[in-house]
Design an enzyme around this catalytic site. Structure first.
Site, PDB file in Angstrom:
ATOM      1  N   THR A  35     -26.962  -0.300  10.739  1.00  0.00           N
ATOM      2  CA  THR A  35     -27.759  -0.297   9.509  1.00  0.00           C
ATOM      3  C   THR A  35     -27.821   1.089   8.878  1.00  0.00           C
ATOM      4  OG1 THR A  35     -29.039  -2.200  10.261  1.00  0.00           O
ATOM      5  CG2 THR A  35     -30.010  -0.866   8.507  1.00  0.00           C
ATOM      6  N   GLU A  43     -25.913   4.529  -0.484  1.00  0.00           N
ATOM      7  CA  GLU A  43     -26.273   5.746  -1.207  1.00  0.00           C
ATOM      8  C   GLU A  43     -25.024   6.420  -1.778  1.00  0.00           C
ATOM      9  OE1 GLU A  43     -29.806   8.130  -0.538  1.00  0.00           O
ATOM     10  OE2 GLU A  43     -29.582   7.567   1.585  1.00  0.00           O
ATOM     11  N   GLY A  62     -32.002  10.491  -3.123  1.00  0.00           N
ATOM     12  CA  GLY A  62     -32.541   9.169  -2.872  1.00  0.00           C
ATOM     13  C   GLY A  62     -34.036   9.273  -2.639  1.00  0.00           C
ATOM     14  N   HIS A  69     -30.241  -5.978   5.902  1.00  0.00           N
ATOM     15  CA  HIS A  69     -28.943  -6.028   6.591  1.00  0.00           C
ATOM     16  C   HIS A  69     -28.884  -7.425   7.205  1.00  0.00           C
ATOM     17  CE1 HIS A  69     -25.932  -3.670   9.327  1.00  0.00           C
ATOM     18  NE2 HIS A  69     -25.394  -4.743   8.778  1.00  0.00           N
ATOM     19  N   ARG A 113     -32.998   6.505  -7.055  1.00  0.00           N
ATOM     20  CA  ARG A 113     -32.604   7.912  -6.973  1.00  0.00           C
ATOM     21  C   ARG A 113     -33.291   8.657  -8.109  1.00  0.00           C
ATOM     22  NH1 ARG A 113     -29.018   8.655  -3.259  1.00  0.00           N
ATOM     23  NH2 ARG A 113     -28.507  10.775  -3.886  1.00  0.00           N
TER      24      ARG A 113
END
Length: 128
Positions: A35, A43, A62, A69, A113
């Site tokens: 993960t 990202e 970020g 997931h 972000r």
């Protein structure tokens, strides 16, 4: 630089190797895509979407992730993350992110972000 607009996309990909498995990254015990590795790929895809849109000296950081997931990926498979810019609120950018291996969607969610001035951001480290 180009004008930032919703709908722009970025993509990043990685092969699943021992180093990015849950077992090695200590996010689980199995030799499957981790993960944390998927998060990093999402990202990276978001950053790739912005590469032609930032001014000299600007960057992004970020600030929030809300992802799931949902399926495992085996060693030697390839994972591709796609980020689509969904909202622009001043300097805050919201992306829809999705990760797929060669068989299925393995993860999806939202990633935020923030556009920063790189020098000012790094100078904050000196003040601590």
């Amino acid at each position: 630089m180009l004008t930032l607009k919703t709908g722009i996309k970025g993509q990043a990909q990685v092969k699943v190797v021992e180093e990015n498995t849950a077992k090695i990254m200590k996010s689980g015990a199995l030799p499957v895509f981790a993960t944390p590795a998927m998060v990093a790929l999402m990202e990276e895809a978001s950053c790739m979407a912005l590469k032609d849109y930032l001014e000299e000296g600007e960057g992004t950081v970020g600030i929030k992730l809300d992802i799931s997931h949902i399926a495992p990926t085996a060693l030697d498979d390839v994972v591709i993350a796609i980020a689509t810019l969904d909202k622009i609120e001043g300097r805050k950018l919201t992306f829809i992110v999705e990760a797929k291996d060669t068989h299925k969607v393995i993860g999806k969610g939202i990633h935020e972000r923030f556009i920063i001035n790189n020098e000012k951001f790094m100078n904050k480290l000196q003040k601590n």
